[in-house]
Design a protein around this motif. Sequence first.
Motif, mmCIF file in Angstrom:
data_model
loop_
_atom_site.group_PDB
_atom_site.id
_atom_site.type_symbol
_atom_site.label_atom_id
_atom_site.label_comp_id
_atom_site.label_asym_id
_atom_site.label_seq_id
_atom_site.Cartn_x
_atom_site.Cartn_y
_atom_site.Cartn_z
ATOM 1 N N CYS A 21 0.808 -1.223 0.000
ATOM 2 C CA CYS A 21 0.000 0.000 0.000
ATOM 3 C C CYS A 21 0.845 1.278 0.000
ATOM 4 C CB CYS A 21 -0.946 0.008 1.195
ATOM 5 S SG CYS A 21 -0.104 0.113 2.780
ATOM 6 N N PHE A 22 2.156 1.154 0.079
ATOM 7 C CA PHE A 22 3.120 2.256 0.007
ATOM 8 C C PHE A 22 3.020 3.250 1.158
ATOM 9 C CE2 PHE A 22 2.366 0.802 -4.361
ATOM 10 C CZ PHE A 22 3.622 0.310 -4.624
ATOM 11 N N ASN A 23 2.449 2.847 2.275
ATOM 12 C CA ASN A 23 2.469 3.679 3.479
ATOM 13 C C ASN A 23 3.715 3.358 4.288
ATOM 14 O OD1 ASN A 23 0.140 5.227 3.199
ATOM 15 N ND2 ASN A 23 -1.131 3.533 3.916
ATOM 16 N N GLN A 24 4.064 4.257 5.215
ATOM 17 C CA GLN A 24 5.284 4.068 5.993
ATOM 18 C C GLN A 24 4.997 3.607 7.414
ATOM 19 O OE1 GLN A 24 7.553 7.646 5.860
ATOM 20 N NE2 GLN A 24 8.268 7.274 3.777
ATOM 21 N N GLU A 25 4.125 2.652 7.570
ATOM 22 C CA GLU A 25 3.788 2.145 8.898
ATOM 23 C C GLU A 25 3.991 0.640 8.946
ATOM 24 O OE1 GLU A 25 -0.117 3.391 9.894
ATOM 25 O OE2 GLU A 25 0.421 5.508 9.912
ATOM 26 N N LEU A 26 5.248 0.240 9.062
ATOM 27 C CA LEU A 26 5.576 -1.184 9.160
ATOM 28 C C LEU A 26 6.023 -1.512 10.576
ATOM 29 C CD1 LEU A 26 7.654 -1.728 5.904
ATOM 30 C CD2 LEU A 26 5.274 -2.294 6.281
ATOM 31 N N ARG A 27 5.741 -2.714 10.996
ATOM 32 C CA ARG A 27 6.161 -3.172 12.320
ATOM 33 C C ARG A 27 6.931 -4.478 12.151
ATOM 34 N NH1 ARG A 27 1.805 -3.205 16.413
ATOM 35 N NH2 ARG A 27 2.694 -1.197 16.931
ATOM 36 N N LEU A 28 8.150 -4.496 12.675
ATOM 37 C CA LEU A 28 9.008 -5.675 12.658
ATOM 38 C C LEU A 28 8.973 -6.287 14.052
ATOM 39 C CD1 LEU A 28 11.243 -7.526 11.476
ATOM 40 C CD2 LEU A 28 12.882 -5.752 12.116
ATOM 41 N N THR A 29 8.666 -7.582 14.119
ATOM 42 C CA THR A 29 8.554 -8.273 15.398
ATOM 43 C C THR A 29 9.391 -9.543 15.356
ATOM 44 O OG1 THR A 29 6.267 -7.496 15.517
ATOM 45 C CG2 THR A 29 6.924 -9.169 17.093
ATOM 46 N N PHE A 30 10.186 -9.753 16.413
ATOM 47 C CA PHE A 30 10.969 -10.972 16.566
ATOM 48 C C PHE A 30 10.350 -11.799 17.682
ATOM 49 C CE2 PHE A 30 14.023 -8.134 14.595
ATOM 50 C CZ PHE A 30 14.614 -8.959 13.658
ATOM 51 N N TYR A 31 10.217 -13.106 17.427
ATOM 52 C CA TYR A 31 9.605 -14.036 18.379
ATOM 53 C C TYR A 31 10.600 -15.129 18.752
ATOM 54 C CZ TYR A 31 5.236 -12.135 16.481
ATOM 55 O OH TYR A 31 4.234 -11.322 16.064
ATOM 56 N N GLN A 32 10.425 -15.675 19.966
ATOM 57 C CA GLN A 32 11.181 -16.844 20.398
ATOM 58 C C GLN A 32 10.194 -17.906 20.848
ATOM 59 O OE1 GLN A 32 13.982 -16.182 23.567
ATOM 60 N NE2 GLN A 32 15.198 -17.941 22.959
ATOM 61 N N LYS A 33 10.450 -19.151 20.457
ATOM 62 C CA LYS A 33 9.522 -20.237 20.749
ATOM 63 C C LYS A 33 9.732 -20.775 22.162
ATOM 64 C CE LYS A 33 9.099 -23.541 17.671
ATOM 65 N NZ LYS A 33 9.157 -24.833 16.965
ATOM 66 N N HIS A 34 8.621 -20.938 22.892
ATOM 67 C CA HIS A 34 8.613 -21.529 24.231
ATOM 68 C C HIS A 34 7.618 -22.694 24.216
ATOM 69 C CE1 HIS A 34 10.710 -18.275 26.505
ATOM 70 N NE2 HIS A 34 10.349 -17.588 25.429
ATOM 71 N N LYS A 35 8.002 -23.797 24.859
ATOM 72 C CA LYS A 35 7.106 -24.957 25.001
ATOM 73 C C LYS A 35 6.781 -25.134 26.476
ATOM 74 C CE LYS A 35 8.668 -27.743 21.132
ATOM 75 N NZ LYS A 35 9.280 -29.019 20.744
ATOM 76 N N TYR A 36 5.493 -25.322 26.759
ATOM 77 C CA TYR A 36 5.035 -25.541 28.124
ATOM 78 C C TYR A 36 4.363 -26.906 28.199
ATOM 79 C CZ TYR A 36 5.789 -20.559 28.673
ATOM 80 O OH TYR A 36 6.363 -19.317 28.715
ATOM 81 N N ASN A 37 4.756 -27.674 29.199
ATOM 82 C CA ASN A 37 4.216 -28.998 29.433
ATOM 83 C C ASN A 37 3.987 -29.118 30.932
ATOM 84 O OD1 ASN A 37 3.602 -31.719 29.397
ATOM 85 N ND2 ASN A 37 5.257 -32.253 28.000
ATOM 86 N N SER A 38 3.286 -30.137 31.364
ATOM 87 C CA SER A 38 3.079 -30.298 32.804
ATOM 88 C C SER A 38 4.357 -30.740 33.511
ATOM 89 C CB SER A 38 1.959 -31.303 33.071
ATOM 90 O OG SER A 38 2.273 -32.544 32.485
ATOM 91 N N LEU A 39 5.333 -31.265 32.765
ATOM 92 C CA LEU A 39 6.578 -31.722 33.377
ATOM 93 C C LEU A 39 7.746 -30.761 33.173
ATOM 94 C CD1 LEU A 39 6.443 -35.513 32.463
ATOM 95 C CD2 LEU A 39 5.830 -34.418 34.610
ATOM 96 N N TYR A 40 7.696 -29.912 32.153
ATOM 97 C CA TYR A 40 8.827 -29.025 31.889
ATOM 98 C C TYR A 40 8.401 -27.763 31.136
ATOM 99 C CZ TYR A 40 8.659 -30.867 27.118
ATOM 100 O OH TYR A 40 8.246 -31.216 25.871
ATOM 101 N N HIS A 41 9.267 -26.758 31.170
ATOM 102 C CA HIS A 41 9.142 -25.542 30.370
ATOM 103 C C HIS A 41 10.435 -25.418 29.578
ATOM 104 C CE1 HIS A 41 5.635 -24.400 32.607
ATOM 105 N NE2 HIS A 41 6.306 -24.365 33.747
ATOM 106 N N GLN A 42 10.321 -25.362 28.243
ATOM 107 C CA GLN A 42 11.512 -25.321 27.396
ATOM 108 C C GLN A 42 11.528 -24.034 26.583
ATOM 109 O OE1 GLN A 42 11.650 -28.333 24.398
ATOM 110 N NE2 GLN A 42 13.792 -27.953 23.916
ATOM 111 N N THR A 43 12.665 -23.361 26.612
ATOM 112 C CA THR A 43 12.893 -22.193 25.773
ATOM 113 C C THR A 43 13.860 -22.614 24.687
ATOM 114 O OG1 THR A 43 12.642 -20.742 27.681
ATOM 115 C CG2 THR A 43 13.700 -19.812 25.740
ATOM 116 N N SER A 44 13.420 -22.512 23.438
ATOM 117 C CA SER A 44 14.299 -22.924 22.345
ATOM 118 C C SER A 44 15.110 -21.729 21.867
ATOM 119 C CB SER A 44 13.485 -23.499 21.184
ATOM 120 O OG SER A 44 12.776 -22.473 20.543
ATOM 121 N N GLY A 45 16.170 -22.008 21.152
ATOM 122 C CA GLY A 45 17.009 -20.953 20.613
ATOM 123 C C GLY A 45 16.505 -20.432 19.280
ATOM 124 N N GLU A 46 15.372 -20.944 18.834
ATOM 125 C CA GLU A 46 14.816 -20.578 17.537
ATOM 126 C C GLU A 46 14.154 -19.200 17.600
ATOM 127 O OE1 GLU A 46 11.197 -22.135 14.690
ATOM 128 O OE2 GLU A 46 12.141 -23.521 16.085
#
Length: 116
Positions: A21-46
């Motif tokens: 649309c050629f407007n100047q309103e862009l948003r860049l977002t970086f995410y990190q994956k987290h897994k939640y389970n009843s036995l563990y919480h894992q943070t991945s490097g992805e």
Amino acid sequence: MAKEELKIIKEAELTNNCPECFNQELRLTFYQKHKYNSLYHQTSGEVTHEIKCKTCDSTIYPVSWTEDIERVFDFYRKTVTPDRATLKFTMLFYTLILILIVLVSGGIYLYLQKII
């Protein structure tokens, strides 16, 4: 079953033009994956990313990036510091391990006493 969640680690407003649309309103977002389970919480490097236009609400994929968007993306990618990849166990995990140790040691004790 493990629940996966993408947590935001960095957001930035870009002043580049949207290819749609050629407007100047862009948003860049970086995410990190987290897994939640009843036995563990894992943070991945992805680390994943997404560029969205706030005006037309379209996702800008790398195929349609201009050189300016690529340059700005490379700059922000270098500034992102994700959390360490970790694996944290919950109290339920430790409780189950403790119960298993008690049962095994009780079985060994009874075996050595010739009760079984």
